[in-house]
Scaffold this motif. Sequence first.
Motif, PDB file in Angstrom:
ATOM      1  N   GLY A  67       0.810  -1.211   0.000  1.00 23.17           N
ATOM      2  CA  GLY A  67       0.000   0.000   0.000  1.00 23.17           C
ATOM      3  C   GLY A  67       0.842   1.258   0.000  1.00 23.17           C
ATOM      4  O   GLY A  67       0.502   2.258  -0.646  1.00 23.17           O
ATOM      5  N   PHE A  68       1.980   1.209   0.691  1.00 22.53           N
ATOM      6  CA  PHE A  68       2.872   2.366   0.737  1.00 22.53           C
ATOM      7  C   PHE A  68       3.444   2.651  -0.647  1.00 22.53           C
ATOM      8  O   PHE A  68       3.450   3.795  -1.109  1.00 22.53           O
ATOM      9  N   ALA A  69       3.908   1.617  -1.336  1.00 24.56           N
ATOM     10  CA  ALA A  69       4.500   1.800  -2.665  1.00 24.56           C
ATOM     11  C   ALA A  69       3.463   2.286  -3.670  1.00 24.56           C
ATOM     12  O   ALA A  69       3.730   3.199  -4.467  1.00 24.56           O
ATOM     13  N   LEU A  70       2.271   1.698  -3.649  1.00 25.33           N
ATOM     14  CA  LEU A  70       1.220   2.131  -4.572  1.00 25.33           C
ATOM     15  C   LEU A  70       0.768   3.559  -4.274  1.00 25.33           C
ATOM     16  O   LEU A  70       0.496   4.336  -5.193  1.00 25.33           O
ATOM     17  N   SER A  71       0.698   3.919  -3.009  1.00 20.84           N
ATOM     18  CA  SER A  71       0.299   5.280  -2.646  1.00 20.84           C
ATOM     19  C   SER A  71       1.352   6.295  -3.063  1.00 20.84           C
ATOM     20  O   SER A  71       1.018   7.401  -3.504  1.00 20.84           O
ATOM     21  N   PHE A  72       2.613   5.937  -2.937  1.00 21.19           N
ATOM     22  CA  PHE A  72       3.676   6.839  -3.362  1.00 21.19           C
ATOM     23  C   PHE A  72       3.616   7.063  -4.874  1.00 21.19           C
ATOM     24  O   PHE A  72       3.743   8.195  -5.351  1.00 21.19           O
ATOM     25  N   ALA A  73       3.391   5.992  -5.634  1.00 21.48           N
ATOM     26  CA  ALA A  73       3.251   6.122  -7.091  1.00 21.48           C
ATOM     27  C   ALA A  73       2.011   6.945  -7.443  1.00 21.48           C
ATOM     28  O   ALA A  73       2.043   7.768  -8.369  1.00 21.48           O
ATOM     29  N   LEU A  74       0.929   6.743  -6.708  1.00 24.24           N
ATOM     30  CA  LEU A  74      -0.297   7.504  -6.943  1.00 24.24           C
ATOM     31  C   LEU A  74      -0.073   8.991  -6.688  1.00 24.24           C
ATOM     32  O   LEU A  74      -0.523   9.842  -7.476  1.00 24.24           O
ATOM     33  N   LEU A  75       0.637   9.320  -5.634  1.00 25.75           N
ATOM     34  CA  LEU A  75       0.945  10.714  -5.338  1.00 25.75           C
ATOM     35  C   LEU A  75       1.783  11.334  -6.445  1.00 25.75           C
ATOM     36  O   LEU A  75       1.541  12.467  -6.875  1.00 25.75           O
ATOM     37  N   ALA A  76       2.754  10.592  -6.946  1.00 26.11           N
ATOM     38  CA  ALA A  76       3.592  11.091  -8.036  1.00 26.11           C
ATOM     39  C   ALA A  76       2.768  11.322  -9.301  1.00 26.11           C
ATOM     40  O   ALA A  76       2.965  12.315 -10.008  1.00 26.11           O
ATOM     41  N   LEU A  77       1.831  10.437  -9.577  1.00 21.08           N
ATOM     42  CA  LEU A  77       1.006  10.585 -10.787  1.00 21.08           C
ATOM     43  C   LEU A  77       0.023  11.749 -10.675  1.00 21.08           C
ATOM     44  O   LEU A  77      -0.220  12.458 -11.650  1.00 21.08           O
TER      45      LEU A  77
END
Length: 128
Positions: A92-102
Amino acid sequence: MPRSVQAARVLVFVLAAFLAALLADTALQGSGPLETAGVLGRNVTVVVLFVLAMRFAGSGNGIRTAATVATCAHLAVGVVLFLAGRTVAWTGFALSFALLALLTRPCAVAWFKRPRTPERLSQGYAAS
């Protein structure tokens, strides 16, 4: 819709699928309702992000801002869970970080801030 917004939407759907699988696993293990509610409580931001992602196509900058805030909250929860020793929080942390970047890319910001035209009246209704 730009590719980064489409990718962000897909990431939210993946997060929601992980949450559904986690809830199903918790329920099938015979855990009580308190444990299941705890899983949902730790991931309530995923539910909020899912609702917001359904509105990405036609909404304005407020939806992007709300999704960014919810993503930051999910990141904070992920950091706290990781520091507490829960390795499941990495996904969840990795996906959320990618989501924030996008969501903070310039093309995504421009998409949500684009000018809107007023909706046209459907046929059968006359403008007065």
